[in-house]
Scaffold this motif. Sequence first.
Motif, PDB file in Angstrom:
ATOM      1  N   LEU A  58      -2.827 -15.312 -23.490  1.00  0.00           N
ATOM      2  CA  LEU A  58      -4.158 -14.696 -23.592  1.00  0.00           C
ATOM      3  C   LEU A  58      -4.891 -14.751 -22.252  1.00  0.00           C
ATOM      4  O   LEU A  58      -5.593 -13.803 -21.884  1.00  0.00           O
ATOM      5  CB  LEU A  58      -4.978 -15.380 -24.676  1.00  0.00           C
ATOM      6  CG  LEU A  58      -4.510 -15.171 -26.121  1.00  0.00           C
ATOM      7  CD1 LEU A  58      -5.449 -15.887 -27.090  1.00  0.00           C
ATOM      8  CD2 LEU A  58      -4.417 -13.690 -26.469  1.00  0.00           C
ATOM      9  N   ASP A  59      -4.734 -15.854 -21.532  1.00  0.00           N
ATOM     10  CA  ASP A  59      -5.345 -15.937 -20.201  1.00  0.00           C
ATOM     11  C   ASP A  59      -4.798 -14.843 -19.293  1.00  0.00           C
ATOM     12  O   ASP A  59      -5.549 -14.186 -18.561  1.00  0.00           O
ATOM     13  CB  ASP A  59      -5.081 -17.315 -19.577  1.00  0.00           C
ATOM     14  CG  ASP A  59      -5.912 -18.420 -20.217  1.00  0.00           C
ATOM     15  OD1 ASP A  59      -6.905 -18.082 -20.892  1.00  0.00           O
ATOM     16  OD2 ASP A  59      -5.556 -19.598 -20.046  1.00  0.00           O
ATOM     17  N   GLN A  60      -3.483 -14.678 -19.317  1.00  0.00           N
ATOM     18  CA  GLN A  60      -2.854 -13.642 -18.496  1.00  0.00           C
ATOM     19  C   GLN A  60      -3.318 -12.246 -18.924  1.00  0.00           C
ATOM     20  O   GLN A  60      -3.623 -11.400 -18.082  1.00  0.00           O
ATOM     21  CB  GLN A  60      -1.328 -13.742 -18.606  1.00  0.00           C
ATOM     22  CG  GLN A  60      -0.712 -14.958 -17.960  1.00  0.00           C
ATOM     23  CD  GLN A  60      -0.768 -14.892 -16.450  1.00  0.00           C
ATOM     24  OE1 GLN A  60      -0.760 -13.814 -15.865  1.00  0.00           O
ATOM     25  NE2 GLN A  60      -0.842 -16.050 -15.807  1.00  0.00           N
ATOM     26  N   LEU A  61      -3.366 -12.024 -20.220  1.00  0.00           N
ATOM     27  CA  LEU A  61      -3.812 -10.718 -20.722  1.00  0.00           C
ATOM     28  C   LEU A  61      -5.257 -10.439 -20.338  1.00  0.00           C
ATOM     29  O   LEU A  61      -5.611  -9.306 -19.996  1.00  0.00           O
ATOM     30  CB  LEU A  61      -3.660 -10.667 -22.244  1.00  0.00           C
ATOM     31  CG  LEU A  61      -2.232 -10.530 -22.782  1.00  0.00           C
ATOM     32  CD1 LEU A  61      -2.225 -10.686 -24.296  1.00  0.00           C
ATOM     33  CD2 LEU A  61      -1.618  -9.184 -22.374  1.00  0.00           C
ATOM     34  N   ASP A  62      -6.105 -11.450 -20.391  1.00  0.00           N
ATOM     35  CA  ASP A  62      -7.502 -11.260 -20.021  1.00  0.00           C
ATOM     36  C   ASP A  62      -7.622 -10.871 -18.552  1.00  0.00           C
ATOM     37  O   ASP A  62      -8.420  -9.990 -18.192  1.00  0.00           O
ATOM     38  CB  ASP A  62      -8.289 -12.542 -20.291  1.00  0.00           C
ATOM     39  CG  ASP A  62      -9.789 -12.333 -20.151  1.00  0.00           C
ATOM     40  OD1 ASP A  62     -10.349 -11.527 -20.914  1.00  0.00           O
ATOM     41  OD2 ASP A  62     -10.391 -12.958 -19.268  1.00  0.00           O
ATOM     42  N   SER A  63      -6.838 -11.501 -17.701  1.00  0.00           N
ATOM     43  CA  SER A  63      -6.853 -11.167 -16.279  1.00  0.00           C
ATOM     44  C   SER A  63      -6.309  -9.764 -16.043  1.00  0.00           C
ATOM     45  O   SER A  63      -6.879  -8.988 -15.266  1.00  0.00           O
ATOM     46  CB  SER A  63      -6.027 -12.199 -15.501  1.00  0.00           C
ATOM     47  OG  SER A  63      -5.979 -11.853 -14.130  1.00  0.00           O
TER      48      SER A  63
END
Length: 407
Positions: A58-63
Motif C-alpha cells: 500500500l505504501d508503494q501504491l500510494d507513492s
Amino acid sequence: DRAGLLRIASVLGTDTADLVPGAARQLALALLADPEAVYGEGVRAAFAELPALRALVLDQLDSLAAGQTAAARDLFARTGLRLTAADARPHLRMCASAAGVVAAAADRVGALHALLAESGVSLYAEPLVLRTAMRLVWEGEPPAAGEAAMVLGATGAQVHREAGTWELLARAAAGAPAGDVAAAELAPEVLSRFLEEIPASLRPSLLMLELARDLRAGTAGPGWVRRALDLGSADPGPGARAQAYAAVSARLLSTEDRPENELRALIESDDVELLAAYRLAAREEEVTARLRLVPAFAADCFTTWSSQPQAGPVWQESRTDLLEGVLRPVVRGLAPAELSSVEDALARLGGRWAEDFRTWQRPTAMSRLRDRFKRRSAPSRPGAGGTSRTGAPDAPDDAGGNRGGEG
C-alpha cells in the motif's frame, strides 16, 4: 509468485524481512499494470497472512498513485482491494473513492474539494495530493476556465506551484473557446502569479486574453490594435485570438472615446482575421440598433466605411460589405426625419459628407432592376390586391430605394 513464496517461508519460520520490500515493490507495479490478473487468491491470502507485506504494498501504491493516478483508480474499480479506516495513504484514499465522489458531487470543483477532504491530509502540507485530485476529476485535461479560476481562488498560487498544477490553470485559459469570457479574467491572474513558470508557447494566448479583458474594462493602453495584431502573429490559440479580435472590434465600434489612430491601424493592417471579426461585430444587434437610433453613430460609420479608398484589398472588400450589407439596410428603413438627422450629423463634420451620403443613397440602374426583379419574383398572396403585408398600398420606387427617399 513472490507473494506465495513469502507465505510459505513465513509458515516455515524463515526470516524474510530482507525480501519483503523488493517483493512489495514488484507486486505494487504488477497490480497497477494488470490488476485483475494479479489480485488473485494467492495475493489476497498473502495480504491476510502477512500484514507487513500488505502495508508495504500500500505504501508503494500510494507513492506510485501520484504519478499513475488513472491506473491506481482502476485498481480499485477492477478488483476487490479495499482500504481500511487505518490505512492513511492519501493518494490511494482519493483513488479508491474517486468514482463515488465524482458521481455524487454537484460539479467538478465540488468533487475536487470532496476528494481533498477524503485524502485526510492538508494539501498545503502535501501539495501533490492536489495534483492527484485534479487528475482524478479532470482526467489529465485542464479544467474549464471558470473552474480553474475557482480552484485558484480557493487554494492560492503557491500550492499549485509546488504541485506542478499551475500549467493546468494556464492551459485552461489559453485553450478556452472564443466565447468563454472567464478565460479573459483568468489569464491575467495566471500571468501575474506564475510569470516565471509560463512557457513561451502559452504566453501569447494569455496576453491576448488579458488584452481582451482590458479592452472590455476600458483600461487598455494606447496602441491596442497593433498589439493585438503582433500577438496574433505569434501563434496563440484560436479561442484567444478570436476573443481578443472580437474585443478590439467591439471597442472600435463603440461611440465612446474611440481613438482615430486605432481605427487607422485597423484599416492599414489589411488583416483578414481582424477585419472579418470587425465585420461580424458590426452585424451585432447592439450595433445595428445604434445605427437606427443614433444619427451621429450612423454618420460616423458612414464616414469610416467610406474612407481610405487607397487601403489594401481586404479593407476594400470589408468597407463595401459594411456599407452595402450593414448600413444600407438600416438606412432604407429610416423615416425621412431620421434620414435628415443623419445628414445633419454629417453636415456638422464639414466637407462633402452630407452630399456624399445623399449620392450613396441613390440607387444605380442595376440595383433598381434587382429590386424590381425581387418584387416580381415574390409569390403572389391571395387577395393581396397591390397592398403590403400591413394593408397599406405598396410604395412606388423612389430615388433612394427606401421609404425616406433621398431625405
